[in-house]
Motif scaffolding. Structure first.
Motif, PDB file in Angstrom:
ATOM      1  N   TYR A 142       0.814  -1.205   0.000  1.00  0.00           N
ATOM      2  CA  TYR A 142       0.000   0.000   0.000  1.00  0.00           C
ATOM      3  C   TYR A 142       0.856   1.267   0.000  1.00  0.00           C
ATOM      4  N   SER A 143       0.433   2.236  -0.833  1.00  0.00           N
ATOM      5  CA  SER A 143       1.064   3.544  -0.953  1.00  0.00           C
ATOM      6  C   SER A 143       2.557   3.406  -1.222  1.00  0.00           C
ATOM      7  N   CYS A 183       2.050  -5.760  12.607  1.00  0.00           N
ATOM      8  CA  CYS A 183       2.147  -4.399  12.077  1.00  0.00           C
ATOM      9  C   CYS A 183       0.808  -4.043  11.436  1.00  0.00           C
ATOM     10  N   VAL A 184       0.278  -2.884  11.771  1.00  0.00           N
ATOM     11  CA  VAL A 184      -1.047  -2.489  11.312  1.00  0.00           C
ATOM     12  C   VAL A 184      -0.930  -1.440  10.209  1.00  0.00           C
ATOM     13  N   GLY A 185      -1.639  -1.662   9.101  1.00  0.00           N
ATOM     14  CA  GLY A 185      -1.668  -0.715   8.005  1.00  0.00           C
ATOM     15  C   GLY A 185      -3.003  -0.006   7.921  1.00  0.00           C
ATOM     16  N   ASN A 186      -2.972   1.303   7.728  1.00  0.00           N
ATOM     17  CA  ASN A 186      -4.183   2.086   7.482  1.00  0.00           C
ATOM     18  C   ASN A 186      -4.279   2.386   5.992  1.00  0.00           C
ATOM     19  N   VAL A 187      -5.414   2.095   5.385  1.00  0.00           N
ATOM     20  CA  VAL A 187      -5.598   2.319   3.950  1.00  0.00           C
ATOM     21  C   VAL A 187      -6.862   3.130   3.709  1.00  0.00           C
ATOM     22  N   GLU A 188      -6.996   3.650   2.492  1.00  0.00           N
ATOM     23  CA  GLU A 188      -8.096   4.537   2.166  1.00  0.00           C
ATOM     24  C   GLU A 188      -9.438   3.793   2.152  1.00  0.00           C
ATOM     25  N   TRP A 195      -6.463  -4.727  -0.544  1.00  0.00           N
ATOM     26  CA  TRP A 195      -5.167  -5.070   0.038  1.00  0.00           C
ATOM     27  C   TRP A 195      -5.202  -6.413   0.764  1.00  0.00           C
ATOM     28  N   ALA A 196      -6.348  -6.784   1.299  1.00  0.00           N
ATOM     29  CA  ALA A 196      -6.474  -8.137   1.863  1.00  0.00           C
ATOM     30  C   ALA A 196      -6.281  -9.177   0.761  1.00  0.00           C
ATOM     31  N   ARG A 197      -6.881  -8.931  -0.409  1.00  0.00           N
ATOM     32  CA  ARG A 197      -6.706  -9.853  -1.544  1.00  0.00           C
ATOM     33  C   ARG A 197      -5.260  -9.861  -2.023  1.00  0.00           C
ATOM     34  N   CYS A 263       1.900   2.432   7.520  1.00  0.00           N
ATOM     35  CA  CYS A 263       1.926   1.636   8.752  1.00  0.00           C
ATOM     36  C   CYS A 263       1.525   2.521   9.923  1.00  0.00           C
ATOM     37  N   GLN A 264       0.391   2.188  10.532  1.00  0.00           N
ATOM     38  CA  GLN A 264      -0.145   2.985  11.633  1.00  0.00           C
ATOM     39  C   GLN A 264       0.546   2.677  12.956  1.00  0.00           C
TER      40      GLN A 264
END
Length: 376
Positions: A142-143, A183-188, A195-197, A263-264
């Protein structure tokens, strides 16, 4: 139940086409690597490990590498204003650039990931010095975040070729951090499923558990999350996206100030969270405030635990239980100027879940901080 969902998800996992042995390192792009390293050594008890910069032949960047337990952080800063590193920091502030995977065969992992749809960040490279060789290859997630496959079975050096041992007279005691739990990701909004796929199709992960806005919400804000994990369970990536609410959620705040997905927070494991958190508080780390009435119902909700509940209350450590045991967890306030990256300290006493019973109190604590910042 959360634990039942996790058990069913694990049963779906077949043999890994890509075996990941663990998290190799996490690289931050920062404005000042020397000062960032000093902060993490002082406040979180990391130790000096390796260094690369002008003295080792690099002309564009400098990197300080620190470690504690099985956690390795690389802090990288640009030496010039026009570099991609400087651009990353200008846009995002200090933040996570690379989450690297320790694998047996970096080239094979890269080739397979590319075959399954990954976008290349850099093709396989072999780096050598007197201690042997390391093979690495990178893909985008992501990003602007990257995953790097690291193969180091033929290497005996301190970190990577090109780095020298970082000897420092300043050696603060560690605080008992052991390994990266997740690790936690924040996405739009609307991209969590995408992103799960990605993790499922490209890296062979499975969806361990899904939380919707009924699970993670308050009167004002909400989010949705899918927890992805690899086959051996050593890598866990919750992926969050905003959900509709009356006010701006923590995910929307992150996306605004990070200026994109990223990464949040990094959850790191401890064996004695009371000691670890006590040390962090002494060293200046600030934690989210947990409402005092949270502890009024902990005993009936969680049952018997080994720790003294009054001590947990004094430190602000939360407790939750699943069918396999209980966990203790606490969240720092953001460790950057922007309200973006923070850390979670977690101690698992059998539990495999993620503290669903604490979500309400956690969200209320985060909303209180957002209100102070004027971003709720």
């Amino acid at each position: 139940m959360e634990a039942e969902q996790i058990t069913k998800a694990k049963e779906k996992v077949s043999a890994d086409f890509l075996t990941i042995n663990g998290t190799d390192y996490i690289e931050f792009y920062v404005g000042n690597a020397k000062q960032a390293a000093h902060f993490y050594k002082t406040a979180l008890g990391f130790q000096s490990l390796a260094y690369a910069g002008l003295e080792t032949g690099l002309r564009d960047r400098t990197s300080y590498v620190i470690n504690q337990g099985k956690i390795t952080l690389m802090l990288t800063a640009s030496l010039h204003s026009g570099s991609l590193i400087a651009e990353h920091v200008r846009k995002h502030g200090d933040g996570v650039k690379v989450i690297a995977f320790w694998v047996d065969d970096a080239e094979a992992a890269y080739v397979e990931a590319r075959k399954r749809g990954a976008t290349s960040a850099f093709t396989p490279v072999v780096e050598k010095d007197a201690f042997g060789e390391v093979r690495r290859a990178g893909i985008h997630t992501y990003s602007d975040t990257l995953h790097v496959f690291v193969e180091r079975k033929n290497y005996k050096g301190h970190f990577l070729p090109g780095f020298v041992k970082w000897d420092s007279d300043y050696k603060p005691t560690d605080i008992g951090l052991k390994y990266v739990d997740h690790c936690v990701g924040n996405v739009e909004l609307g991209t969590m499923g995408k992103w799960a796929r990605f993790y499922e199709n490209v890296l062979g992960f499975t969806n361990l558990i899904t939380f919707d806005d009924k699970d993670i919400s308050t009167e004002y804000t909400a989010l949705m999350s899918k927890v992805m994990t690899n086959g051996n369970g050593r890598i866990k990536f919750p992926i969050n996206e905003p959900a509709a609410g009356k006010k701006k959620s923590q995910i929307e705040e992150y996306l605004e100030f990070y200026e994109g997905a990223g990464c949040q927070h990094i959850a790191v494991a401890a064996d004695d969270i009371i000691h670890t958190v006590g040390e962090m508080r002494k060293r200046g780390i600030e934690f989210l405030h947990v409402p005092g009435n949270y502890y009024d119902t902990v005993s009936e909700r969680v049952g018997k635990i080994k720790e003294n509940l009054e001590v947990l209350k004094q430190l602000g450590i939360m407790v939750d239980r699943d069918e396999e045991g209980y966990l203790l967890q606490i969240f720092t306030k953001p460790v950057e100027d922007r309200p973006t990256l923070f850390f979670e300290i977690i101690q698992r006493v059998g539990a495999k879940s993620f503290g669903k019973g604490n979500f309400q109190a956690l969200f209320e604590s985060i909303e209180a901080e957002q209100a102070k910042r004027g971003t709720l």
